[in-house]
Scaffold this active site. Sequence first.
Site, mmCIF file in Angstrom:
data_model
loop_
_atom_site.group_PDB
_atom_site.id
_atom_site.type_symbol
_atom_site.label_atom_id
_atom_site.label_comp_id
_atom_site.label_asym_id
_atom_site.label_seq_id
_atom_site.Cartn_x
_atom_site.Cartn_y
_atom_site.Cartn_z
ATOM 1 C CB VAL A 52 -0.967 0.027 1.207
ATOM 2 C CG1 VAL A 52 -2.040 -1.034 1.058
ATOM 3 C CG2 VAL A 52 -0.223 -0.106 2.521
ATOM 4 C CE1 TYR A 53 3.961 1.346 4.120
ATOM 5 C CE2 TYR A 53 6.246 0.888 3.541
ATOM 6 C CZ TYR A 53 5.235 0.924 4.479
ATOM 7 O OH TYR A 53 5.493 0.554 5.780
#
Length: 326
Positions: A52-53
Site C-alpha cells: 500500500v505504500y
Amino acid sequence: MEQRHLGRTGLRVSRLGLGTLTWGRNTGERDAADQLKAFWDAGGTLVDTADVYSDGGAEYLLGRLIEDLVPRADLVIATKAGSVPDPYRRFDTSRGHLLSALDASLQRLGTDYVDLWQVHAFDSGTPLEETLQALEIAVGSGRARYVGVSNFCGWQLAKAAAWQLAAPGRTPLASIQMEYSLLQRGVEREVLPAALDLGVGLLPSSPLGRGVLTGKYRNGTPPDSRGASEDMSAFVAPYLDETARHIVDALAIAADGLAVSPLQAALAWVRDRPGVTAPILGARNAAQLSAALSVEALTLPEEICLALDDVSAPLHRYPDHDWSTL
C-alpha cells in the site's frame, strides 16, 4: 554494517533497515536510487516496503532499481500485505486477499520471491488460523522465505507465534514490525516481552519519532519538513506536545555531551535495545540517510542510556511490571 539474526532464525540482516514509505509519492526515482545506493555502499541489506505504500508505487520503484543499481541477491527485501483502501474495512488478512496481494507485490518488485513477508495488521474479521495458513502457503510455494507480522498487540503476537510453534513443520514467525522510539515505548508493555520470549525479532518503524527526535522541530516547524507537508503533518503532530518537547530537550543535552547529533543518539538508543534487530529508516534524500547511517560507529555509554530511559519512561501500571509493589 553489522549483521544480526532476525529473531530466532538463520536470516541475517543489516542492523539498520531502509524504509520506502514515501517512495513513489514524495520521493522520486532519482532520490530513491541515491538512497538505495548509499545504503548498499554502507553495507545495508534490509529494505522494507508494503503493497500500500504509494498504492504500490514504492514496490514498483524498488523493483525498477533492483539489478540495474543493486544486485537482487545483495538485498533482503521485506514487504507487507493486509491493509486495504476500503473505508469500511481497513484490513483484510483473508487467505484469498493475502495470496493475491503477494502475487501482485512480486510482479511489481520484479522478483519471484521476497525474503520476508509480513501481515500488515491484525484483522478481527478473519480467523487468525486462516491468516497464518496464507503465510504457510507463501513459504511452501517459495514466494516468501520468512514471515512475520506488523502492528499486533501483545496477545495477538503471542497467539500467532504460539500457533506457529504448536505443530512440527509450521514456519515460526521471524519478525514483528512496530513503531518504537524514545517518544513511543508502548511496545515495552507486552509486545517486546512476548517477542523476546518467543524468539521473534523486532523491527522498529519510525525510530526517530516521525522525525521529531532529530531536533529540527525544537524551534518550530521547518517549511520543508514532513510536519509542514499537507499529507504528513497529521502523522507528525502527535509528537509535538510538551511531553515530547521535554524528551527531545534531554536528548539534545545528551547528544551535545557526546559530540554527536540528536538523530545519532536517538537511533543508537533504539538500535541497541534488547530484542531489537533493525530499526527501519525513512529519509527524504541520500544526505538525510547518510546522516543516519553514520550511527554505525556509535555505542551510547551506559549512563547516557539510563538517563534517556529515565526521561522517556512510560508509566506502567498494573499488571504490566512489578505490580506487587502497588
